[in-house]
Design an enzyme around this catalytic site. Structure first.
Site, PDB file in Angstrom:
ATOM      1  N   GLY A   1       0.673  -1.145   0.061  1.00 15.14           N
ATOM      2  CA  GLY A   1       0.004   0.040  -0.170  1.00 15.14           C
ATOM      3  C   GLY A   1       0.854   1.443  -0.051  1.00 15.14           C
ATOM      4  CG  ASN A   2      -0.160   4.729  -1.240  1.00 12.04           C
ATOM      5  OD1 ASN A   2      -0.793   5.496  -0.941  1.00 12.04           O
ATOM      6  ND2 ASN A   2      -0.460   4.033  -2.461  1.00 12.04           N
ATOM      7  CG  HIS A   3       2.677   6.362   4.248  1.00 11.49           C
ATOM      8  ND1 HIS A   3       2.571   5.768   5.413  1.00 11.49           N
ATOM      9  CD2 HIS A   3       4.094   6.127   3.952  1.00 11.49           C
ATOM     10  CE1 HIS A   3       3.725   4.901   5.648  1.00 11.49           C
ATOM     11  NE2 HIS A   3       4.593   5.284   4.788  1.00 11.49           N
TER      12      HIS A   3
ATOM     13  CB  ALA B   1      -1.566   7.327  -3.917  1.00  9.37           C
TER      14      ALA B   1
END
Ligand code: CTP
Length: 411
Positions: free
Chosen positions: A221-223, A289
Site C-alpha cells: 500500500g502507500n501512505h 494514489a
C-alpha cells in the site's frame, strides 16, 4: 432581534424555495423553535415541522403549523383519518433537516439508528445535510454517553450547532442552552445560500491509496490518507455538482451525504468502478494514489516464512488517469496529480502532456509540511497551456477549494 436584522430577514427571500424540515423534540427550548420557523418562512423557505410525541407537551402543533403554513407531522398515522405519513418521501423532500431542540434521548436514538418515531424515521430516510441543535441540562450534555453520541453523529456527517452557556431550566448555570434562533438562522443561511455553479454537472473523484494483496493477510500500500480527495468531493458537492467518490481504504467520513461513495481496495477494483462512471462525468479528478504495480499472482493462503530471500513478482497496473486522457470527450475536464521528489515541474509537465490532462496538481515531498501525511499541503497547479500557479502551504480543505476554483475557471 434588531430592526435592521428584522428587515433583512423580511425583505430578502434568501432561502427561496429551499425545503427545510424542522424537527422538534421534547425540551423547554422548543418555544424558541417558533421564532426559528418564522425566520425561515420570512426568508422564503418552505418548512415542514416534524415533532416527537413529547415535544407536544412544550409547544403546540397548532402554533408550528400556523407559522410554517404546513400541517405538522407527529405520528406515522393520523389518528382521525388513519392516513399514513410517508417518512421516506418527507426525508427525500428536504434540502436540509434541522433538529432544534435535539434532546439527549433523540441524539442517542439517532446515533444508534433507533427508529421508534416519525422524526427518527425521517432522519434515517434523508439524504440531505442534517443539523443538530442540542438543548439539555449541563450534566446531561457533559455526560460521556451524550458526548460519545455527538461524536458518532458528527463522524457520520451530521452538523452540530453546539449549545451555549447560560442559565438553564434547572436553575443551574453552564453549557446546555439551545443556540438562539437568529444564530441558527445565520448558519443555515450560509449553508443554503452558497452559489451552486456546478448544479448541472456530474463529477467523479478518486481518493486514497490502493492495497494490492500479497496473500490473504498482507498487502502493498502507500501512505495516502485520502484527505485531499475527500475535501475535493465535498467542495464540488457544495458547489452543486452530483459527485461520485471512489475511495481506496481510508479512515474518513463524508459530511455531505449527497455524495455517492464507492469503496474499493485494489487498483483493478478502482479501474472497474471508474469505467462505470467516467462516460457520464463532466469533471474527473483523479487524486487517488493508485499502485503502479500489483502482485502478479497473490497467494491464496498465508505465505509461511522459510527461504532467506523472498521475491515478489509484480505486474504493471492500468494507469487509470492515462486511460481517461485517451478516451476523454470534448467538454470533459480531467485533473490529475503528481507527487514528486525531484525535477518536480518537468515531471509534472510530462505527465500533463502524456495523460492529456486539463491541469495537473503538483506537490513535492521536498516542501516541508506537504504530501500525504498531515492536514496541510502545498501545491502548484499547471494547466495545459503551461500556466503555473504556486500556492502557499495550507489546510487540505483550502487546497481543495483552490483546485475547485481552477475547475470553475475552466468549465
Ligand atoms: N494514476 C492512475 N492510475 C495509476 C497510477 C496513477 O490513475 N495506475 C494517477 C493518479 O491518480 C495521479 C496521477 O496518475 O493523478 C499521477 O500519479 P503518480 O504516481 O504521481 O504518477 P505516475 O504516472 O504513476 O508516474 P510515476 O509513479 O512514475 O511518477
Amino acid at each position: 432581534m434588531g430592526q435592521v436584522c428584522a428587515m433583512r430577514y423580511t425583505l430578502c427571500p434568501m432561502l427561496n424555495q429551499k425545503k427545510i424540515i424542522v424537527g422538534v423534540c421534547g425540551s423547554i427550548a422548543a418555544y424558541k423553535t417558533a421564532s426559528l420557523v418564522r425566520l425561515l418562512i420570512k426568508a422564503g423557505a418552505e418548512v415542514k415541522v416534524v415533532m416527537t410525541p413529547d415535544a407536544k407537551a412544550f409547544i403546540t402543533p397548532l402554533t408550528l403549523a400556523t407559522l410554517s403554513k404546513n400541517p405538522v407531522n407527529v405520528d406515522y398515522f393520523e389518528a382521525d383519518t388513519g392516513l399514513w405519513t410517508n417518512h421516506v418521501a418527507l426525508g427525500l423532500w428536504a434540502d436540509l433537516i434541522i433538529i432544534a431542540p435535539a434532546t439527549a434521548n433523540t441524539l442517542a436514538k439517532l446515533s444508534n439508528g433507533i427508529c421508534d418515531n416519525l422524526l427518527s424515521a425521517v432522519y434515517l430516510s434523508a439524504r440531505c445535510p442534517v443539523y443538530l441543535v442540542p438543548a439539555m441540562d449541563l450534566d446531561m450534555w457533559k455526560h460521556p454517553a451524550t458526548q460519545k453520541n455527538i461524536l458518532s453523529l458528527q463522524t457520520n456527517g451530521n452538523l452540530l450547532i453546539p449549545p451555549t452557556e447560560g442559565e438553564l431550566a434547572s436553575g443551574l448555570n453552564g453549557q446546555g442552552r439551545m443556540a438562539e434562533p437568529e444564530a441558527i438562522f445565520e448558519v443555515l443561511l450560509a449553508k443554503l445560500s452558497k452559489r451552486k455553479p456546478l448544479k448541472t454537472k456530474r463529477a467523479l473523484v478518486t481518493a486514497g491509496p490502493t492495497f494490492e494483496p500479497i496473500d490473504p493477510v498482507r498487502f502493498i500500500g502507500n501512505h495516502s490518507s485520502g484527505k485531499t480527495g475527500f475535501a475535493i468531493a465535498e467542495e464540488l458537492a457544495d458547489l452543486g455538482a452530483s459527485v461520485t467518490l471512489i475511495s481506496g481504504p481510508v479512515n474518513l467520513q463524508l459530511q455531505n451525504n449527497s455524495i455517492a461513495r464507492i469503496d474499493v481496495n485494489t487498483a483493478a477494483e478502482m479501474l472497474a468502478e471508474v469505467k462505470k462512471y467516467f462516460h457520464e462525468s463532466d469533471i474527473m479528478v483523479m487524486s487517488a494514489a493508485v499502485a503502479d504495480y500489483t502482485i502478479s499472482d497473490p497467494a491464496e493462503r498465508k505465505i509461511k516464512k522459510s527461504e532467506k530471500q523472498f521475491d515478489l513478482k509484480l505486474s504493471k497496473t492500468v494507469d487509470i488517469l492515462e486511460l481517461l486522457g485517451q478516451q476523454k470527450k470534448a467538454g470533459q475536464l480531467l485533473v490529475g496529480f503528481a507527487l514528486e521528489t525531484d525535477q518536480e515541474e518537468e515531471n509534472a509537465m510530462n505527465k500533463l502532456r502524456r495523460k492529456n490532462l486539463d491541469f495537473i496538481v503538483l506537490n513535492s515531498l521536498r516542501d516541508a509540511g506537504a504530501g500525504f501525511k498531515g492536514n496541510q499541503n502545498k501545491i502548484t497547479i499547471i494547466d495545459k497551456d503551461f500556466n503555473k500557479q504556486v500556492f502557499d502551504l495550507k489546510l487540505k480543505t483550502d487546497v481543495a477549494a483552490d483546485i475547485c476554483r481552477k475547475i470553475l475557471e475552466l468549465i
